[in-house]
Design a protein around this motif. Structure first.
Motif, PDB file in Angstrom:
ATOM      1  N   GLY A   1       0.815  -1.220   0.000  1.00  0.00           N
ATOM      2  CA  GLY A   1       0.000   0.000   0.000  1.00  0.00           C
ATOM      3  C   GLY A   1       0.844   1.262   0.000  1.00  0.00           C
ATOM      4  N   GLN A   2       1.981   1.215   0.717  1.00  0.00           N
ATOM      5  CA  GLN A   2       2.871   2.373   0.771  1.00  0.00           C
ATOM      6  C   GLN A   2       3.441   2.677  -0.615  1.00  0.00           C
TER       7      GLN A   2
ATOM      8  N   ALA B   1       0.675   4.056  -2.833  1.00  0.00           N
ATOM      9  CA  ALA B   1       0.347   5.448  -2.515  1.00  0.00           C
ATOM     10  C   ALA B   1       1.390   6.377  -3.131  1.00  0.00           C
TER      11      ALA B   1
ATOM     12  N   GLN C   1      11.514   4.087   5.816  1.00  0.00           N
ATOM     13  CA  GLN C   1      10.784   3.193   6.721  1.00  0.00           C
ATOM     14  C   GLN C   1      11.576   1.925   7.011  1.00  0.00           C
TER      15      GLN C   1
ATOM     16  N   ASP D   1       5.963   5.852  15.476  1.00  0.00           N
ATOM     17  CA  ASP D   1       4.728   5.723  14.723  1.00  0.00           C
ATOM     18  C   ASP D   1       4.375   4.281  14.440  1.00  0.00           C
ATOM     19  N   ARG D   2       3.290   4.143  13.797  1.00  0.00           N
ATOM     20  CA  ARG D   2       2.751   2.890  13.321  1.00  0.00           C
ATOM     21  C   ARG D   2       2.061   2.084  14.370  1.00  0.00           C
TER      22      ARG D   2
ATOM     23  N   ASN E   1      -3.148   4.289   3.627  1.00  0.00           N
ATOM     24  CA  ASN E   1      -1.755   4.279   3.147  1.00  0.00           C
ATOM     25  C   ASN E   1      -1.036   5.599   3.364  1.00  0.00           C
ATOM     26  N   LEU E   2      -1.285   6.228   4.503  1.00  0.00           N
ATOM     27  CA  LEU E   2      -0.490   7.409   4.846  1.00  0.00           C
ATOM     28  C   LEU E   2       0.939   6.957   5.112  1.00  0.00           C
ATOM     29  N   PHE E   3       1.906   7.873   4.939  1.00  0.00           N
ATOM     30  CA  PHE E   3       3.297   7.521   5.193  1.00  0.00           C
ATOM     31  C   PHE E   3       3.559   7.640   6.693  1.00  0.00           C
ATOM     32  N   PRO E   4       3.810   6.521   7.380  1.00  0.00           N
ATOM     33  CA  PRO E   4       3.869   6.556   8.846  1.00  0.00           C
ATOM     34  C   PRO E   4       5.083   7.309   9.381  1.00  0.00           C
TER      35      PRO E   4
END
Lengths: 284, 250
Positions: free
Chosen positions: A181-182, A185, A204, A283-284, B96-99
């Motif tokens: 998905g990343q 996007a 990431q 995050d995440r 699908n935001l960029f974390p």
């Protein structure tokens, strides 16, 4: 005043959940305390073992190991001054290893056959041969081809190449931890595959890879001792064996080095734990 | 009116599975087109073929005068697909935001990286679009600190910041808790009222009925019925449409 305060305290209603939580905490605390006491006892036993004391039980005389304290006092400074070199080699090598590992991991995910092959070839060759051999290869075998490297340079090169091959797995896992998905996007925004890797996937993957890289660094601290084999890098191990052999006090010398390695490992493991907690906070 | 999206004879195979069968459709500027259909009907695939996140097997995609025929290959094709993606903004089911980026960085990332815009300008555009979706007060938060509905609104702002000709929504509320769906639909409704051209794959029949200019019903990879909401909810021709809308009629 104090009476009413006491009353308020006793009136606080404890739920069953609170009680269970308190009991679990108590059990955990008791366990931790007991572990700490056992550690202390083991450490004391070790100190006792090397204390040089003679004692007798029931007519039998026992002697513990005697260490030459004079020798230790005279040489501890000389050996300790290798700590900086050991950390220095490890930092240089881990930097080289990180770059190689990232490249190898990217190559491993490439769909272009020669690049994929190059990556797997490198990893296979390095993992298929001993680190000790690789260090000697760069230091002793290359001069035959007219390439002369200093011990330090050969050591960093060998350690970097070796760890890079092993760490490529870490970065591969990091890269594949970034979901489809990343990538979609990023592409949908109009990024080129290069921009997608640079701006979205690699940042990431690196975050994911930092804690395990810390572990590799700690392992590197100890494997850097192998570089002493070149005889020209004056790190901890080289210094310990030098004074140890010269005065036939290898026991004392190696124990001193061992203590320094152990302390370094403890310190960096502590830092590593903090780093991991810090990274997990995000995050995440 | 000249269509802004024109899909001609689109076919898509996954291996031997024929998921889109000779689909043709046109969307005019400012139109809101909802695509409905059961799971597996091919509606998401149809949407994803428009910006080539799925490669169409056959057919021609045209967006805002830019035509991409699947027969074009290589470097020319990559350039066309890239340009096509600049004309379309996409909102995903899973956000699908960029974390690793904050809200404002998520939204300004496209203009900065793709359009080479200077940072100050990009931030300004990002802030304007965050305001549009009511998320400006969270500009410095990281996505992990947002609710699903908030994430999706930021994702909408991220797509809007590229100033696309068309917005594509791929089941934008399907991953949300029921109580969070409303805020996202409200934002989408507002965009529709502002005249944004939108193609929305959705299960939200209420939204489709209220906001869509036209509804397309997909079944087994084919458009089986299309028309304005009133017509579709009032008088369906196909049994499969009836089954799909059963709960929403009357």
């Amino acid at each position: 005043m104090s009476l009413s305060g006491h009353r308020n305290e006793s009136q606080k209603i404890l739920t069953q959940g609170d009680l269970i939580f308190a009991a679990q905490n108590r059990t955990k605390r008791i366990f931790t305390t007991n572990v700490a006491i056992s550690w202390a006892l083991l450490l004391l036993f070790l100190l006792f073992l090397f204390s040089g004391i003679t004692f007798s039980i029931g007519g039998h005389t026992f002697k513990t190991i005697h260490l030459d304290t004079e020798f230790i006092k005279e040489n501890v400074g000389f050996i300790a001054s290798g700590v900086g070199v050991t950390i220095g080699i490890s930092i240089l090598s881990i930097l080289l290893a990180t770059i190689l590992a990232l490249l190898a991991a990217l190559g491993r995910l490439s769909k272009i056959p020669p690049i994929y092959a190059l990556s797997t070839f490198y990893v296979s060759l390095i993992r298929g041969t001993p680190l000790y051999l690789q260090i000697f290869f760069f230091f002793l075998a290359l001069p035959q081809l007219g390439i002369i490297l200093t011990g330090m340079f050969a050591g960093v090169l060998a350690l970097g190449l070796n760890y890079g091959a092993y760490m490529s797995e870490i970065f591969r896992a990091g890269l594949s931890s970034v979901g489809k998905g990343q990538r979609e996007a990023a592409l949908a925004l109009g990024m080129t595959p290069n921009q997608m890797m640079r701006r979205v996937v690699i940042p990431q993957a690196l975050r994911f890879s930092i804690p395990p890289t810390g572990n590799e660094f700690i392992a590197m601290l100890k494997d850097s001792a192998l570089v002493s084999a070149t005889g020209f890098v004056h790190e901890l191990m080289w210094r310990a064996t030098r004074v140890g052999r010269a005065q036939f006090h290898n026991l004392e010398a190696l124990i001193i080095a061992a203590v320094f390695y152990w302390i370094m490992t403890l310190v960096f493991s502590g830092l590593q734990g903090r780093l991991e907690a810090y990274m997990a906070r995000g995050d995440r | 009116m000249k269509p802004i999206i024109k899909i001609s004879h689109l076919d898509k195979y996954f291996g031997k599975l024929h998921v889109l069968k000779d689909v043709s459709l046109e969307i005019v500027p400012k139109e809101v087109c909802c695509v409905i259909g059961r799971s597996g009907s091919g509606k998401s695939t149809l949407l994803r073929c428009i910006n080539f996140l799925e490669e169409p097997s056959e057919g021609i995609i045209e967006v805002d005068g830019l035509e991409v025929n699947v027969t074009v290959k290589g470097k020319q094709r990559r350039q066309l697909v890239h340009d096509l993606r600049l004309k379309t903004g996409m909102v995903f089911q899973e956000f699908n935001l960029f974390p690793h980026l904050s809200v404002i960085e998520n939204v300004s990332e496209g203009p900065i990286t793709v359009k080479n815009m200077d940072k100050a300008n990009a931030i300004e555009i990002a802030e304007m679009n965050l305001k549009r979706v009511g998320m400006l007060d969270k500009r410095d938060e990281f996505p992990s600190r947002l609710s699903g509905g908030q994430k999706q609104r930021v994702a909408i702002a991220r797509a809007l910041a590229m100033e696309p000709q068309v917005m594509l929504f791929d089941e934008p509320t399907s991953a949300l808790d029921p109580e969070l769906i409303g805020e996202v639909l409200t934002v989408m409704k507002k965009l529709a009222e502002e005249g944004t051209t939108m193609m929305v794959v959705t299960h939200e029949m209420g939204f489709a009925q209220e906001v869509a200019d036209r509804i397309i019903v997909l079944a087994d990879g084919e458009i089986i019925e299309e028309g304005p909401p009133d017509q579709l909810f009032g008088n369906q021709q196909d049994k499969r449409t009836q089954a799909l809308l059963e709960r929403y009629i009357n």
